[in-house]
Motif scaffolding. Structure first.
Motif, mmCIF file in Angstrom:
data_model
loop_
_atom_site.group_PDB
_atom_site.id
_atom_site.type_symbol
_atom_site.label_atom_id
_atom_site.label_comp_id
_atom_site.label_asym_id
_atom_site.label_seq_id
_atom_site.Cartn_x
_atom_site.Cartn_y
_atom_site.Cartn_z
ATOM 1 N N VAL A 106 2.306 6.333 0.431
ATOM 2 C CA VAL A 106 1.365 5.316 -0.023
ATOM 3 C C VAL A 106 0.234 6.021 -0.752
ATOM 4 O O VAL A 106 -0.465 6.846 -0.161
ATOM 5 N N LEU A 107 0.062 5.715 -2.035
ATOM 6 C CA LEU A 107 -1.004 6.321 -2.839
ATOM 7 C C LEU A 107 -2.049 5.262 -3.166
ATOM 8 O O LEU A 107 -1.708 4.180 -3.647
ATOM 9 N N LEU A 108 -3.304 5.580 -2.891
ATOM 10 C CA LEU A 108 -4.392 4.617 -3.057
ATOM 11 C C LEU A 108 -5.506 5.188 -3.917
ATOM 12 O O LEU A 108 -5.700 6.406 -3.965
ATOM 13 N N THR A 109 -6.230 4.319 -4.571
ATOM 14 C CA THR A 109 -7.451 4.705 -5.272
ATOM 15 C C THR A 109 -8.637 4.024 -4.604
ATOM 16 O O THR A 109 -8.470 3.081 -3.810
ATOM 17 N N ALA A 110 -9.827 4.476 -4.936
ATOM 18 C CA ALA A 110 -11.031 3.844 -4.394
ATOM 19 C C ALA A 110 -11.083 2.369 -4.786
ATOM 20 O O ALA A 110 -11.507 1.512 -4.010
ATOM 21 N N HIS A 111 -10.618 2.068 -6.000
ATOM 22 C CA HIS A 111 -10.603 0.677 -6.464
ATOM 23 C C HIS A 111 -9.719 -0.184 -5.569
ATOM 24 O O HIS A 111 -10.043 -1.349 -5.291
ATOM 25 N N ASP A 112 -8.603 0.380 -5.101
ATOM 26 C CA ASP A 112 -7.703 -0.377 -4.222
ATOM 27 C C ASP A 112 -8.405 -0.800 -2.948
ATOM 28 O O ASP A 112 -8.156 -1.891 -2.417
ATOM 29 N N MET A 113 -9.266 0.067 -2.424
ATOM 30 C CA MET A 113 -9.941 -0.238 -1.170
ATOM 31 C C MET A 113 -11.136 -1.157 -1.361
ATOM 32 O O MET A 113 -11.611 -1.779 -0.410
ATOM 33 N N GLU A 114 -11.615 -1.256 -2.590
ATOM 34 C CA GLU A 114 -12.763 -2.121 -2.875
ATOM 35 C C GLU A 114 -12.337 -3.521 -3.305
ATOM 36 O O GLU A 114 -13.073 -4.483 -3.117
ATOM 37 N N ASN A 115 -11.151 -3.619 -3.907
ATOM 38 C CA ASN A 115 -10.649 -4.895 -4.389
ATOM 39 C C ASN A 115 -9.947 -5.632 -3.246
ATOM 40 O O ASN A 115 -8.983 -5.115 -2.669
ATOM 41 N N PRO A 116 -10.405 -6.840 -2.888
ATOM 42 C CA PRO A 116 -9.826 -7.538 -1.733
ATOM 43 C C PRO A 116 -8.319 -7.754 -1.842
ATOM 44 O O PRO A 116 -7.597 -7.624 -0.848
ATOM 45 N N THR A 117 -7.822 -8.076 -3.038
ATOM 46 C CA THR A 117 -6.386 -8.305 -3.212
ATOM 47 C C THR A 117 -5.604 -7.019 -3.008
ATOM 48 O O THR A 117 -4.601 -6.990 -2.283
ATOM 49 N N HIS A 118 -6.056 -5.945 -3.654
ATOM 50 C CA HIS A 118 -5.372 -4.653 -3.506
ATOM 51 C C HIS A 118 -5.449 -4.162 -2.057
ATOM 52 O O HIS A 118 -4.470 -3.624 -1.526
ATOM 53 N N ARG A 119 -6.623 -4.337 -1.443
ATOM 54 C CA ARG A 119 -6.802 -3.895 -0.060
ATOM 55 C C ARG A 119 -5.860 -4.666 0.874
ATOM 56 O O ARG A 119 -5.235 -4.074 1.766
ATOM 57 N N GLY A 120 -5.730 -5.947 0.647
ATOM 58 C CA GLY A 120 -4.816 -6.752 1.452
ATOM 59 C C GLY A 120 -3.366 -6.331 1.259
ATOM 60 O O GLY A 120 -2.586 -6.284 2.220
ATOM 61 N N ASN A 121 -3.001 -6.013 0.016
ATOM 62 C CA ASN A 121 -1.644 -5.544 -0.261
ATOM 63 C C ASN A 121 -1.377 -4.229 0.457
ATOM 64 O O ASN A 121 -0.290 -4.017 1.019
ATOM 65 N N ALA A 122 -2.358 -3.318 0.423
ATOM 66 C CA ALA A 122 -2.197 -2.019 1.075
ATOM 67 C C ALA A 122 -2.037 -2.193 2.580
ATOM 68 O O ALA A 122 -1.166 -1.573 3.204
#
Length: 260
Positions: free
Chosen positions: A103-119
């Protein structure tokens, strides 16, 4: 009860390991680290590994003598190194009949509610399927402006995201000290109660080896996770097996007793 017993009895454990612990000559530590992860897994814990080391692992394969300074070459080294690093983990995990999922993540993924929920959904499903997620920053697309800066913070955010009850921060330093360990008279701090401001403690920001985070980033990460109720252990990678055996290495940070 020892910290090792608490970890072996945990429901969900996030383990973060630094670049200097799994790259270069220290890549030989990976099988031992994996054996500890497998031990937690066998005890019934859901285990998530947050691993740095992609750039450091990739550099030798690009015939570079040192860590590149320009972003494009760092991204290229990460692309090569991430593949090699995960394969090294999987080779060791296979001997314990455990499958890894990347699983590869960016800071944006953790800040964006949709991306964070997907992760969160993806990590939760991997755990349900008995897979051990290996998480790293997505260095091939991250930029200087939006990077986590170090995987200690990423590990703390992951621990919060999935409600881990334990977070282990592994590096090449055995514990938090009252001053940088090289200073005469520096003493190990075995326990940090929740809310302790660590007044009078000189926390260094300097890192060693290939890593981008020093003691200060680890303390910040520990507090970030502790605020959500996660108990944190900071110790040296090579001491982790002994901790699971009951040794009292490292520094423990208590989680918030009544997390919101």
């Amino acid at each position: 009860m020892s910290v090792g017993d608490e970890l072996l009895g945990a429901r969900r454990v996030v383990v973060k390991v630094g670049s200097s612990s799994v790259s270069g000559d220290n890549a030989a530590q990976i099988p031992t680290l994996v054996s500890s992860l497998a031990r937690l897994h066998a005890a019934g814990a859901e285990v998530i590994l947050v691993s740095s080391g992609a750039i450091a692992t990739g550099v030798p394969f690009l015939d570079l003598a040192a860590r590149p300074e320009d972003l494009a070459t760092q991204q290229a080294a990460a692309a090569v190194g991430q593949n090699i690093l995960v394969n090294r983990y999987q080779r060791s995990l296979s001997s314990h009949e455990i499958i890894a999922g990347q699983v590869l993540l960016t800071a944006h993924d953790m800040e964006n509610p949709t991306h964070r929920g997907n992760a969160k959904r993806a990590i939760e499903r991997l755990l349900q399927l008995g897979i051990l997620p290996i998480i790293n920053e997505n260095d091939t697309v991250a930029t200087h402006e939006i990077r986590f800066g170090d995987n200690d913070r990423l590990a703390a955010l992951v621990a919060r995201l999935i409600g881990a009850d334990r977070l282990v921060l592994l590096s090449d330093v055995d514990a938090l000290y009252t001053a940088p360990p090289t200073v005469v008279g520096a003493e190990r701090i075995p326990h940090v109660p929740y809310g302790d401001a660590l007044d009078g403690i000189e926390i260094g920001a300097v890192q060693s080896g290939w890593g981008t985070g020093g003691a200060a980033t680890k303390v910040e990460a520990a507090r970030l996770a502790a605020d959500a109720g996660t108990h944190v252990l900071l110790t040296e990678t090579k001491l982790f097996p002994a901790v699971l055996d009951g040794a009292t290495h490292g520094t423990r940070f208590d989680g918030r007793p009544d997390p919101a």
